[in-house]
Write an enzyme that holds these catalytic residues in place. Structure first.
Site, short mmCIF file in Angstrom:
data_model
loop_
_atom_site.label_atom_id
_atom_site.label_comp_id
_atom_site.label_asym_id
_atom_site.label_seq_id
_atom_site.Cartn_x
_atom_site.Cartn_y
_atom_site.Cartn_z
CG ASP A 128 -2.03 -1.01 1.14
OD1 ASP A 128 -2.34 -1.46 0.01
OD2 ASP A 128 -2.58 -1.38 2.18
NE ARG A 163 -18.84 -5.07 -23.29
CZ ARG A 163 -18.75 -6.36 -23.47
NH1 ARG A 163 -17.63 -6.99 -23.13
NH2 ARG A 163 -19.73 -7.06 -24.02
CG MET A 170 -5.29 -5.05 -2.60
SD MET A 170 -4.08 -6.18 -1.89
CE MET A 170 -5.09 -7.66 -1.76
N GLY A 186 -2.85 5.66 -18.03
CA GLY A 186 -3.66 6.70 -18.63
C GLY A 186 -5.15 6.54 -18.36
CB ALA A 187 -7.01 5.40 -15.37
CD GLU A 188 -9.91 6.92 -20.19
OE1 GLU A 188 -9.08 7.21 -21.07
OE2 GLU A 188 -9.98 5.77 -19.68
NE ARG A 212 -11.50 14.52 -26.47
CZ ARG A 212 -10.56 14.91 -25.60
NH1 ARG A 212 -10.52 16.15 -25.19
NH2 ARG A 212 -9.69 14.03 -25.15
CG ASN A 216 -9.74 2.48 -24.39
OD1 ASN A 216 -9.50 3.33 -23.54
ND2 ASN A 216 -8.88 2.19 -25.35
#
Length: 319
Positions: A128, A163, A170, A186-188, A212, A216
């Site tokens: 963590d 999708r 965690m 590069g998560a939204e 745009r 994904n």
């Protein structure tokens, strides 16, 4: 000093074996006997001891988990339990204890020293990365590499089926794993327990990206912030297309440690023995500015490690 004990406690993390190996071989080189204590504080109270030498730790550095195994111990949380543990250590001529583990394990070590005078040195081992006063804990780098590799594969199928994927990682009280892995892929959106969740804002951003032409979407959520199912339910009806849920779970703790974790753990294992030889006790070894330094357990455990808000802001801009 003629004999030391070493144990791993709490949740396992990749690199613990490298720390054990380094502590044993450093002690042996300095003609100090080492007793491995199986199953953490529970094994200490049950006297599950094994003599360790140079050859007994050969080939363990590349293994995940901990060869000494680990557990949680309710009895050790009591003053009577810790007094019995100290008596057992003295009866076996174990003069000091090296404890590898997370916040709970280090808290137990601190109390053992304060109440019973047993010299202790702590090594921070938790994926963590939620222990104060150290830049990095053992196991974090391996965990992040596991998360990134897995999420990257999910991005492939997210693109194929157009999708959104909600990925739960965690982090009960700390969003570090979610933040770092989310940035790396590069998560939204990245959801962490340190900040309130704004589902409306997340959905709006995903919808704008969709318009745009982005096909994904990845949302990374720390388990302590919200469940993946809750996030999916809140987001799906707002964005109007399917979401899928993946909970990475305990896969994040396993696997062969990265080179970074092996080196970090080895440095800390080596330093743990050298610190005890200098009669430095009641400390945790920490990575600070590239160096391994000793920090008092009192100071470590009285501070909460804060998430870097500059990284949070950067993640928002770059996503």
């Amino acid at each position: 000093m003629k004999k030391v004990g070493v144990l791993t406690s709490g949740g396992d993390s990749p690199g613990m074996n490298a720390a054990i190996r380094a502590a044993v071989r450093t002690a042996q080189t300095d003609e100090i006997a080492v007793v491995g204590i199986r199953r953490g504080y529970s094994g200490l109270l049950d006297e599950e001891f094994t003599d360790m030498d140079y050859s007994s730790v050969g080939g363990i550095m590349e293994k995940g988990g901990t060869v000494l195994r680990s557990s949680r111990c309710e009895e050790f949380k009591t003053e009577e339990g810790r007094a019995r543990a100290a008596e057992i250590l003295r009866n076996n001529q174990i003069e000091a204890l090296i404890v590898i583990g997370g916040e709970g394990s280090l808290s137990g070590a601190k109390l053992l020293m304060e109440e019973n005078g047993i010299p202790v040195v702590g090594i921070p081992g938790t994926i963590d990365n939620d222990i104060a006063m150290t830049d990095m804990c053992i196991g974090v780098d391996t965990c992040l590499n596991t998360c990134v590799e897995t999420i990257q594969k999910l991005k492939d199928t997210a693109s194929s089926h157009e999708r959104a994927f909600v990925v739960e990682v965690m982090g009960r009280n700390s969003g570090y794993v979610a933040l770092a892995s989310g940035m790396a892929v590069g998560a939204e959106a990245i959801i962490v327990p340190e900040l309130p969740v704004d589902y409306e804002s997340i959905a709006d951003k995903i919808w704008k990206e969709r318009k745009r032409g982005k096909i994904n979407c990845i949302i990374v959520v720390a388990e302590g912030a919200a469940s993946a199912y809750t996030v999916a339910r809140h987001v799906e009806h707002r964005i109007g297309y399917e979401t899928r849920i993946t909970i990475l779970g305990h896969i994040q703790r396993g696997g062969s440690p990265t080179a970074f974790d092996r080196v970090l753990a080895s440095r800390m294992g080596y330093a743990s023995v050298k610190s005890l030889e200098r009669e430095e006790s009641g400390i945790m070894l920490a990575l600070h500015g590239g160096k391994i330094v000793g920090v008092s357990l009192e100071k470590v455990l009285s501070h909460k490690k804060e998430l870097d808000m500059e990284l949070v802001e950067m993640a928002k801009i770059l996503s």
